[in-house]
Design an enzyme around this catalytic site. Structure first.
Site, PDB file in Angstrom:
ATOM      1  N   LYS A  73       7.233   9.097 -22.911  1.00 28.13           N
ATOM      2  CA  LYS A  73       8.211   8.409 -22.065  1.00 28.13           C
ATOM      3  C   LYS A  73       7.655   7.069 -21.609  1.00 28.13           C
ATOM      4  O   LYS A  73       6.466   6.783 -21.745  1.00 28.13           O
ATOM      5  CB  LYS A  73       8.561   9.280 -20.853  1.00 28.13           C
ATOM      6  CG  LYS A  73       7.381   9.584 -19.948  1.00 28.13           C
ATOM      7  CD  LYS A  73       7.769  10.524 -18.819  1.00 28.13           C
ATOM      8  CE  LYS A  73       6.552  10.811 -17.928  1.00 28.13           C
ATOM      9  NZ  LYS A  73       6.909  11.681 -16.789  1.00 28.13           N
ATOM     10  N   TYR A  95      -2.764 -20.321  -5.859  1.00 25.78           N
ATOM     11  CA  TYR A  95      -1.911 -20.389  -4.676  1.00 25.78           C
ATOM     12  C   TYR A  95      -2.661 -19.893  -3.436  1.00 25.78           C
ATOM     13  O   TYR A  95      -3.400 -18.915  -3.478  1.00 25.78           O
ATOM     14  CB  TYR A  95      -0.668 -19.512  -4.871  1.00 25.78           C
ATOM     15  CG  TYR A  95       0.307 -20.042  -5.882  1.00 25.78           C
ATOM     16  CD1 TYR A  95       1.071 -21.171  -5.636  1.00 25.78           C
ATOM     17  CD2 TYR A  95       0.484 -19.384  -7.100  1.00 25.78           C
ATOM     18  CE1 TYR A  95       1.985 -21.649  -6.564  1.00 25.78           C
ATOM     19  CE2 TYR A  95       1.390 -19.842  -8.043  1.00 25.78           C
ATOM     20  CZ  TYR A  95       2.139 -20.975  -7.766  1.00 25.78           C
ATOM     21  OH  TYR A  95       3.034 -21.432  -8.695  1.00 25.78           O
TER      22      TYR A  95
END
Length: 380
Positions: free
Chosen positions: A36, A267
Site C-alpha cells: 500500500k 530562510y
C-alpha cells in the site's frame, strides 16, 4: 548529469527480505506482502513483483485503486484490499478481482444485493475476509458475535466465499507489552469458535513486528509491510533481523558556497557560520518529502564523509556544511539515506530525528523524487 533527487530501490533486497521472512514462518503459514501507499514509497508495482519473486503468495493494499494499479500492470496473483470501501470503490475492487474485507452485516447485504460475487471476473466468487477488532480500535467490529454473524452471512450468500478471518495488532512493535498477547488470545478464541461451523477457514493477524516477535501470531498467513523493504518494525536496526534496507535516497552537490563568519544560509538565518566554511547546496527539499523539521537536524554522506545539514530545509534546496576544505565538489553525490564505506544513514535514524517512524520517512518521499530500480547495482 546527476538527477536532483533519486530514490534507488534494490529489488533483489526486497526478494531476499521476503525469502528470509517466509523461511521463518511456522505451521505452514503463507507470506502476504503489503504494498500500500506506493509500496511504502518504494513503488507498488515493482515491490509487488519482487515480493512475489521472493516467496510472497498474496499482495495486500489499502485501497481499491491500488488493486487496480497492480492489475493494470499485469500482476495476476491474489490481492487483498484491507481498507474500508464505498460502493463505487467496492465496484473497482471487484472489477480488479481483488479480495475484500467485511465486518458489518449491512455491507454483506449490499454485496449480495449488487450481485458483486456473481459478476466477479472469471465468474468465480468474491472472496471476503471478516475482521474482528481485538484491540486496534479502528476498522472491524469489537463484538465477536456480530463478527460471527458476518461470517455466517458471507458463507450463506451466493457469489461470496469466506476467504479468511483477520484482526490487526496494536502493540506488536512494543516488546514486552502485555496487550499483544491479549489480542492474540481474543483472536485465537474467536477463530476456534468460528471454525466449529466453518472448518479450515484461514486466519491471519500478524504484521511485520508480530511476525518477527512471536510465531504464535503466524496462524495461516502473515501480512508483512515494513520488513519486506528492509525497515526495522522495532525502529532500531534492520540488520538485527537479517533485513536489508532496499531504498537509498540521494541528491548531489549543485554548487559550493563559501561562508565566512557571520554569514548565513537559508530562510530565517537558522544557520550562521562561526568560522570559515564551505556549504554544499543540494537540490532536494520538502517539495520532495525531505521534511522541513530536519532543519539543522540531519546528515548526508558527501565525499565519503558524514556532514551536517545546516539551515532551514526549503522546498527545493538544503545546505550541507562541508568544512573549510571540502572533500567533494559540484556534481558529486550526496547520500541522505544509504551507505557509503563505513558511513551509514538509516531511515530509522532520520525517523528518530523527526520523532516519527521509519516508514513515514519513506512513504513521505513525493513523486518529484525519481524512482530507479536495480538488482544489486545492475539495472532492473
Amino acid at each position: 548529469m546527476p538527477v536532483r533527487a533519486v530514490a534507488a530501490v534494490n529489488l533483489a533486497a526486497i526478494e531476499r527480505n521476503c525469502a528470509r521472512l517466509r523461511g521463518a514462518l511456522t505451521g505452514g503459514a503463507r507470506l502476504g506482502a503489503v504494498v500500500k501507499a506506493n509500496g511504502y514509497g518504494h513503488g507498488a508495482v515493482e515491490s509487488a513483483r519482487a515480493a512475489l519473486a521472493g516467496g510472497a503468495e498474496l499482495v495486500c493494499v489499502a485501497a481499491a485503486r491500488e488493486a487496480r494499479e497492480l492489475r493494470d500492470a499485469g500482476i495476476d496473483d491474489p490481492i487483498l484490499v484491507m481498507g474500508a470501501l464505498s460502493s463505487s470503490e467496492t465496484d473497482v475492487a471487484v472489477a480488479a478481482g481483488a479480495e475484500i474485507v467485511a465486518w458489518r452485516e449491512a455491507f454483506v447485504a449490499r454485496l449480495a444485493a449488487s450481485g458483486a460475487g456473481v459478476s466477479a471476473p472469471g465468474g468465480g466468487p468474491l472472496r471476503v475476509h471478516v475482521k474482528l477488532d481485538t484491540g486496534m480500535g479502528r476498522l472491524g467490529t469489537r463484538d465477536p458475535d456480530e463478527a460471527r454473524r458476518v461470517v455466517d452471512g458471507v458463507a450463506a450468500t451466493d457469489g461470496l466465499e469466506l476467504a479468511g478471518l483477520m484482526t490487526h495488532l496494536a502493540t506488536a512493535d512494543e516488546r514486552g507489552d502485555a496487550f499483544f498477547g491479549e489480542q492474540l488470545e481474543r483472536f485465537a478464541a474467536w477463530v476456534q469458535v468460528v471454525r466449529a461451523d466453518h472448518p479450515g477457514v484461514p486466519a491471519h493477524a500478524a504484521n511485520s513486528a508480530a511476525t518477527l516477535r512471536d510465531p504464535a501470531s503466524h496462524f495461516d498467513l502473515v501480512r508483512c509491510g515494513v520488513a519486506i523493504y528492509g525497515l526495522d518494525p522495532f525502529q532500531a536496526d534492520p540488520a538485527a533481523h537479517d533485513l536489508e534496507p532496499a531504498l537509498e535516497l540521494r541528491s548531489y552537490v549543485a554548487d559550493l558556497k563559501p561562508c565566512a563568519p557571520g554569514e548565513s544560509a537559508g530562510y530565517g538565518r537558522r544557520f550562521v557560520a562561526e568560522a570559515d566554511t564551505v556549504l554544499g547546496v543540494l537540490p532536494i527539499g520538502y517539495g520532495d518529502g525531505w521534511r522541513r523539521a530536519l532543519t539543522n537536524a540531519a546528515d548526508a554522506i558527501v565525499g565519503g564523509e558524514r556532514r551536517p545539514l545546516v539551515g532551514t530545509v526549503s522546498m527545493d534546496n538544503v545546505a550541507v556544511d562541508l568544512g573549510p576544505a571540502p572533500a567533494a565538489g559540484p556534481g558529486d553525490e550526496a547520500v541522505l539515506i544509504g551507505e557509503r564505506g563505513s558511513e551509514r544513514i538509516l531511515a530509522e535514524e532520520v525517523a528518530r530525528r523527526l520523532g516519527t517512524i521509519n516508514y513515514e520517512v519513506t512513504t513521505g518521499l513525493l513523486a518529484r523524487v525519481e524512482r530507479v530500480y536495480h538488482r544489486d547495482g545492475e539495472p532492473a
